[in-house]
Design a protein around this motif. Structure first.
Motif, PDB file in Angstrom:
ATOM      1  N   GLU A 181    -132.432  68.326 -20.477  1.00  0.00           N
ATOM      2  CA  GLU A 181    -132.203  66.882 -20.414  1.00  0.00           C
ATOM      3  C   GLU A 181    -132.427  65.946 -21.408  1.00  0.00           C
ATOM      4  O   GLU A 181    -131.605  65.620 -22.819  1.00  0.00           O
ATOM      5  CB  GLU A 181    -131.432  66.192 -19.012  1.00  0.00           C
ATOM      6  CG  GLU A 181    -130.623  67.560 -18.209  1.00  0.00           C
ATOM      7  CD  GLU A 181    -131.507  67.899 -17.099  1.00  0.00           C
ATOM      8  OE1 GLU A 181    -133.200  67.900 -17.368  1.00  0.00           O
ATOM      9  OE2 GLU A 181    -130.945  69.085 -16.473  1.00  0.00           O
ATOM     10  N   LEU A 182    -133.567  65.661 -20.921  1.00  0.00           N
ATOM     11  CA  LEU A 182    -133.608  64.986 -21.953  1.00  0.00           C
ATOM     12  C   LEU A 182    -133.760  64.855 -24.034  1.00  0.00           C
ATOM     13  O   LEU A 182    -133.549  64.506 -24.620  1.00  0.00           O
ATOM     14  CB  LEU A 182    -135.511  64.571 -21.912  1.00  0.00           C
ATOM     15  CG  LEU A 182    -135.866  63.148 -20.766  1.00  0.00           C
ATOM     16  CD1 LEU A 182    -137.514  63.114 -20.939  1.00  0.00           C
ATOM     17  CD2 LEU A 182    -134.910  61.600 -21.050  1.00  0.00           C
ATOM     18  N   SER A 241    -130.710  64.699 -24.819  1.00  0.00           N
ATOM     19  CA  SER A 241    -130.062  63.569 -25.251  1.00  0.00           C
ATOM     20  C   SER A 241    -131.214  63.096 -26.099  1.00  0.00           C
ATOM     21  O   SER A 241    -130.419  62.422 -27.524  1.00  0.00           O
ATOM     22  CB  SER A 241    -130.877  62.584 -24.050  1.00  0.00           C
ATOM     23  OG  SER A 241    -130.012  62.757 -23.028  1.00  0.00           O
ATOM     24  N   GLY A 268    -128.376  62.006 -29.327  1.00  0.00           N
ATOM     25  CA  GLY A 268    -128.980  60.926 -29.999  1.00  0.00           C
ATOM     26  C   GLY A 268    -129.543  60.622 -31.362  1.00  0.00           C
ATOM     27  O   GLY A 268    -128.625  60.263 -32.283  1.00  0.00           O
ATOM     28  N   GLU A 279    -126.383  50.348 -20.176  1.00  0.00           N
ATOM     29  CA  GLU A 279    -126.267  51.549 -19.431  1.00  0.00           C
ATOM     30  C   GLU A 279    -126.049  51.070 -17.459  1.00  0.00           C
ATOM     31  O   GLU A 279    -125.535  51.712 -16.857  1.00  0.00           O
ATOM     32  CB  GLU A 279    -127.214  52.489 -20.204  1.00  0.00           C
ATOM     33  CG  GLU A 279    -127.084  52.811 -21.526  1.00  0.00           C
ATOM     34  CD  GLU A 279    -125.295  53.607 -21.419  1.00  0.00           C
ATOM     35  OE1 GLU A 279    -124.774  54.518 -20.205  1.00  0.00           O
ATOM     36  OE2 GLU A 279    -124.718  53.077 -22.128  1.00  0.00           O
ATOM     37  N   PHE A 338    -121.195  58.468 -22.895  1.00  0.00           N
ATOM     38  CA  PHE A 338    -122.205  58.527 -22.347  1.00  0.00           C
ATOM     39  C   PHE A 338    -121.611  58.701 -20.296  1.00  0.00           C
ATOM     40  O   PHE A 338    -122.780  59.240 -19.549  1.00  0.00           O
ATOM     41  CB  PHE A 338    -122.193  56.847 -22.474  1.00  0.00           C
ATOM     42  CG  PHE A 338    -123.063  56.710 -23.254  1.00  0.00           C
ATOM     43  CD1 PHE A 338    -123.559  57.189 -24.151  1.00  0.00           C
ATOM     44  CD2 PHE A 338    -122.064  54.795 -24.116  1.00  0.00           C
ATOM     45  CE1 PHE A 338    -123.979  56.683 -25.098  1.00  0.00           C
ATOM     46  CE2 PHE A 338    -123.053  54.463 -25.217  1.00  0.00           C
ATOM     47  CZ  PHE A 338    -123.877  55.361 -26.111  1.00  0.00           C
ATOM     48  N   LEU A 340    -122.538  62.513 -19.794  1.00  0.00           N
ATOM     49  CA  LEU A 340    -124.421  62.760 -19.761  1.00  0.00           C
ATOM     50  C   LEU A 340    -124.595  62.673 -18.676  1.00  0.00           C
ATOM     51  O   LEU A 340    -125.800  62.613 -18.048  1.00  0.00           O
ATOM     52  CB  LEU A 340    -125.153  62.000 -20.580  1.00  0.00           C
ATOM     53  CG  LEU A 340    -124.760  62.024 -22.288  1.00  0.00           C
ATOM     54  CD1 LEU A 340    -125.555  61.493 -23.591  1.00  0.00           C
ATOM     55  CD2 LEU A 340    -125.200  63.697 -22.973  1.00  0.00           C
ATOM     56  N   ASN A 341    -124.471  61.085 -17.978  1.00  0.00           N
ATOM     57  CA  ASN A 341    -124.862  60.744 -16.299  1.00  0.00           C
ATOM     58  C   ASN A 341    -124.142  61.731 -15.602  1.00  0.00           C
ATOM     59  O   ASN A 341    -124.557  61.340 -14.216  1.00  0.00           O
ATOM     60  CB  ASN A 341    -124.748  59.899 -16.520  1.00  0.00           C
ATOM     61  CG  ASN A 341    -125.503  58.475 -17.485  1.00  0.00           C
ATOM     62  OD1 ASN A 341    -126.475  58.848 -18.079  1.00  0.00           O
ATOM     63  ND2 ASN A 341    -124.983  57.489 -17.572  1.00  0.00           N
ATOM     64  N   ASN A 354    -130.472  59.606 -20.081  1.00  0.00           N
ATOM     65  CA  ASN A 354    -130.018  60.075 -20.810  1.00  0.00           C
ATOM     66  C   ASN A 354    -128.585  59.514 -21.368  1.00  0.00           C
ATOM     67  O   ASN A 354    -128.960  59.380 -22.615  1.00  0.00           O
ATOM     68  CB  ASN A 354    -129.153  61.479 -20.540  1.00  0.00           C
ATOM     69  CG  ASN A 354    -130.124  62.564 -19.711  1.00  0.00           C
ATOM     70  OD1 ASN A 354    -131.416  63.416 -19.849  1.00  0.00           O
ATOM     71  ND2 ASN A 354    -129.618  63.125 -18.162  1.00  0.00           N
ATOM     72  N   SER A 355    -128.190  59.014 -20.572  1.00  0.00           N
ATOM     73  CA  SER A 355    -126.875  58.419 -21.600  1.00  0.00           C
ATOM     74  C   SER A 355    -127.706  56.925 -22.267  1.00  0.00           C
ATOM     75  O   SER A 355    -127.223  56.442 -23.748  1.00  0.00           O
ATOM     76  CB  SER A 355    -125.757  57.372 -21.250  1.00  0.00           C
ATOM     77  OG  SER A 355    -126.276  56.734 -19.931  1.00  0.00           O
ATOM     78  N   VAL A 374    -130.789  56.568 -23.476  1.00  0.00           N
ATOM     79  CA  VAL A 374    -131.646  57.982 -24.468  1.00  0.00           C
ATOM     80  C   VAL A 374    -130.696  57.505 -25.990  1.00  0.00           C
ATOM     81  O   VAL A 374    -131.086  57.273 -26.815  1.00  0.00           O
ATOM     82  CB  VAL A 374    -132.329  59.151 -24.335  1.00  0.00           C
ATOM     83  CG1 VAL A 374    -132.262  59.561 -25.946  1.00  0.00           C
ATOM     84  CG2 VAL A 374    -132.869  59.068 -23.614  1.00  0.00           C
ATOM     85  N   VAL A 375    -129.431  57.992 -25.704  1.00  0.00           N
ATOM     86  CA  VAL A 375    -128.338  58.062 -27.308  1.00  0.00           C
ATOM     87  C   VAL A 375    -127.871  57.043 -27.799  1.00  0.00           C
ATOM     88  O   VAL A 375    -127.796  56.221 -28.987  1.00  0.00           O
ATOM     89  CB  VAL A 375    -127.663  59.019 -26.210  1.00  0.00           C
ATOM     90  CG1 VAL A 375    -125.921  59.568 -27.918  1.00  0.00           C
ATOM     91  CG2 VAL A 375    -127.834  60.737 -25.903  1.00  0.00           C
TER      92      VAL A 375
END
Length: 220
Positions: A64-65, A68, A72, A126, A185, A188-189, A197-198, A200-201
């Protein structure tokens, strides 16, 4: 549901008044934002909200990272590309003057402000818009409603901040981008029910905007 929406609406409204009318210097504004976007949701959650706020910061999986960071990086390049395309229509000098007059942001303190915006401010937003508002609503209402309300609040919140920066057309494009960004966002969550995750973006998007700021203040 009503409690989460009411708390979110009041926090966004108060922050909009601070941004759009009171215009304190950036350090004071940041402290107010910490209260409204961090302390208020934590207190609300303690007294009856449905989400586990501590779980919002649990580590994301490597896959997932990686997704992201890839997304990003793409967002970073897209924002820079859009800026280059629209730069003839963006009054950087006007924005620079507004930042100085409204928030006390100058070339001398811009690097510090940019670092705060990229890493800390993005995390606060976030935590509030995706953690407290979206994931909280997702547990108690329809998925489409949770997506729409949180993304709409996210876009509306920025009206007081950037409303005077752009021409009407560019402003509408910016608001549309913020709403779509809020939806992304949220997506992503949704699976992991955290905000890493959100974040990071969002952080990469802010880094892109601050890259434009570096150009504006003649660092680049």
């Amino acid at each position: 549901m009503k409690k989460i929406i009411l708390v979110s609406l009041l926090s966004v409204a108060l922050m909009s008044v601070v941004d759009g009318f009171i215009n304190p210097e950036y350090g004071i504004k940041s402290m107010i934002k910490i209260v409204l976007f961090l302390m208020v949701p934590l207190i609300s959650a303690k007294f009856g909200a449905t989400q586990n706020m501590e779980a919002l910061l649990k580590p994301a999986g490597k896959k997932e990272l990686a997704i992201s960071f890839g997304l990003g990086g793409t967002v970073y390049l897209v924002i820079i590309g859009v800026y280059m395309f629209l730069s003839p229509y963006i009054d950087l000098q006007g924005i620079k003057l507004a930042l100085k007059e409204d928030l006390g942001v100058t070339r001398e303190n811009f690097i510090l402000v940019a670092l705060y915006i990229s890493f800390i401010n993005s995390l606060l937003e976030e935590f509030f818009f995706r953690g407290y508002l979206f994931l909280g609503l997702l547990k108690i209402t329809a998925r489409l409603k949770a997506y729409t309300i949180s993304a709409l609040f996210f876009a509306i919140y920025h009206v007081a901040i950037i409303g005077s920066w752009f021409s009407p057309l560019i402003f509408v494009l910016a608001m549309t981008g913020l709403f779509v960004g809020g939806v992304i966002f949220n997506f992503l969550n949704e699976k992991n029910r955290n905000i890493i995750n959100s974040w990071v973006v969002h952080m990469m998007a802010n880094l892109a905007i601050n890259t434009v700021g570096l150009i504006m203040f003649d660092f680049l």
